[in-house]
Design a protein around this motif. Sequence first.
Motif, PDB file in Angstrom:
ATOM      1  N   SER A 135      36.234  47.638  27.032  1.00 26.63           N
ATOM      2  CA  SER A 135      37.656  47.339  27.220  1.00 26.63           C
ATOM      3  C   SER A 135      38.003  45.899  26.878  1.00 26.63           C
ATOM      4  O   SER A 135      37.127  45.021  26.875  1.00 26.63           O
ATOM      5  N   THR A 136      39.275  45.663  26.627  1.00 27.89           N
ATOM      6  CA  THR A 136      39.750  44.305  26.347  1.00 27.89           C
ATOM      7  C   THR A 136      39.573  43.426  27.587  1.00 27.89           C
ATOM      8  O   THR A 136      39.242  42.241  27.467  1.00 27.89           O
ATOM      9  N   HIS A 139      40.684  41.170  19.962  1.00 26.71           N
ATOM     10  CA  HIS A 139      41.221  42.483  20.291  1.00 26.71           C
ATOM     11  C   HIS A 139      42.739  42.406  20.194  1.00 26.71           C
ATOM     12  O   HIS A 139      43.308  41.334  19.998  1.00 26.71           O
ATOM     13  N   TYR A 140      43.385  43.534  20.327  1.00 26.36           N
ATOM     14  CA  TYR A 140      44.827  43.579  20.091  1.00 26.36           C
ATOM     15  C   TYR A 140      45.633  42.836  21.145  1.00 26.36           C
ATOM     16  O   TYR A 140      46.785  42.494  20.914  1.00 26.36           O
ATOM     17  N   ASP A 182      44.644  39.805  22.488  1.00 25.38           N
ATOM     18  CA  ASP A 182      44.063  38.471  22.638  1.00 25.38           C
ATOM     19  C   ASP A 182      45.055  37.321  22.479  1.00 25.38           C
ATOM     20  O   ASP A 182      44.693  36.158  22.589  1.00 25.38           O
ATOM     21  N   VAL A 230      43.778  43.319  14.282  1.00 25.62           N
ATOM     22  CA  VAL A 230      42.422  42.993  14.730  1.00 25.62           C
ATOM     23  C   VAL A 230      41.504  42.724  13.543  1.00 25.62           C
ATOM     24  O   VAL A 230      40.696  41.789  13.577  1.00 25.62           O
ATOM     25  N   ILE A 247      34.221  42.031  20.977  1.00 28.03           N
ATOM     26  CA  ILE A 247      35.153  43.044  20.479  1.00 28.03           C
ATOM     27  C   ILE A 247      35.047  44.270  21.379  1.00 28.03           C
ATOM     28  O   ILE A 247      34.159  44.350  22.226  1.00 28.03           O
ATOM     29  N   THR A 248      35.935  45.222  21.172  1.00 26.69           N
ATOM     30  CA  THR A 248      35.860  46.480  21.920  1.00 26.69           C
ATOM     31  C   THR A 248      35.117  47.539  21.100  1.00 26.69           C
ATOM     32  O   THR A 248      34.964  47.411  19.890  1.00 26.69           O
ATOM     33  N   GLU A 268      36.284  50.338  20.373  1.00 28.60           N
ATOM     34  CA  GLU A 268      37.284  50.855  19.432  1.00 28.60           C
ATOM     35  C   GLU A 268      37.270  50.054  18.136  1.00 28.60           C
ATOM     36  O   GLU A 268      37.388  50.602  17.045  1.00 28.60           O
ATOM     37  N   SER A 269      37.102  48.745  18.252  1.00 30.79           N
ATOM     38  CA  SER A 269      37.096  47.900  17.058  1.00 30.79           C
ATOM     39  C   SER A 269      35.899  48.173  16.156  1.00 30.79           C
ATOM     40  O   SER A 269      35.972  47.967  14.945  1.00 30.79           O
TER      41      SER A 269
END
Length: 146
Positions: free
Chosen positions: A50-51, A74-75, A77, A83, A106-107, A109-110
Amino acid sequence: MPNGWMRSLRALQEVQIVKVLTGPPGSGKSHLMRETVLSQPGLYLVAVPSTELADELRDDYAKAAPSLWLRVVHYKDGAFGPVERKFAVAVEEITVARPNRAVIFITHESLLTLDLSNLTDWHLLIDEVPHVVRSGTLSVPISHDW
């Protein structure tokens, strides 16, 4: 397999070291990761679920080693742009600065979207098994007509 995963898998083939730490909650996975980073010079990409955890770990690492080169990408940040672009900028900054030790958080997802192909001398640490699932279109034929 979706395109994002294929790109990530191909890029991971180029990464020098990949570690996936698994264990029950509270078993010390994140602590072991931090101690590894703090004790061994190198470039580290740390993927977390997670972020919020990325931010928390950045703060934790910064307290333990104030001079450590750290970035969170991350989105949420606070930096402007996608990203992928923010990640490319962070990698470029590290390439130019040439620190003895650097960490980008990073996550999971990234990991699906980022181009990791230029990280050949980096260590990838993945905290927790990624829960990210991607799929294409699922077509299910009608088995009963009511």
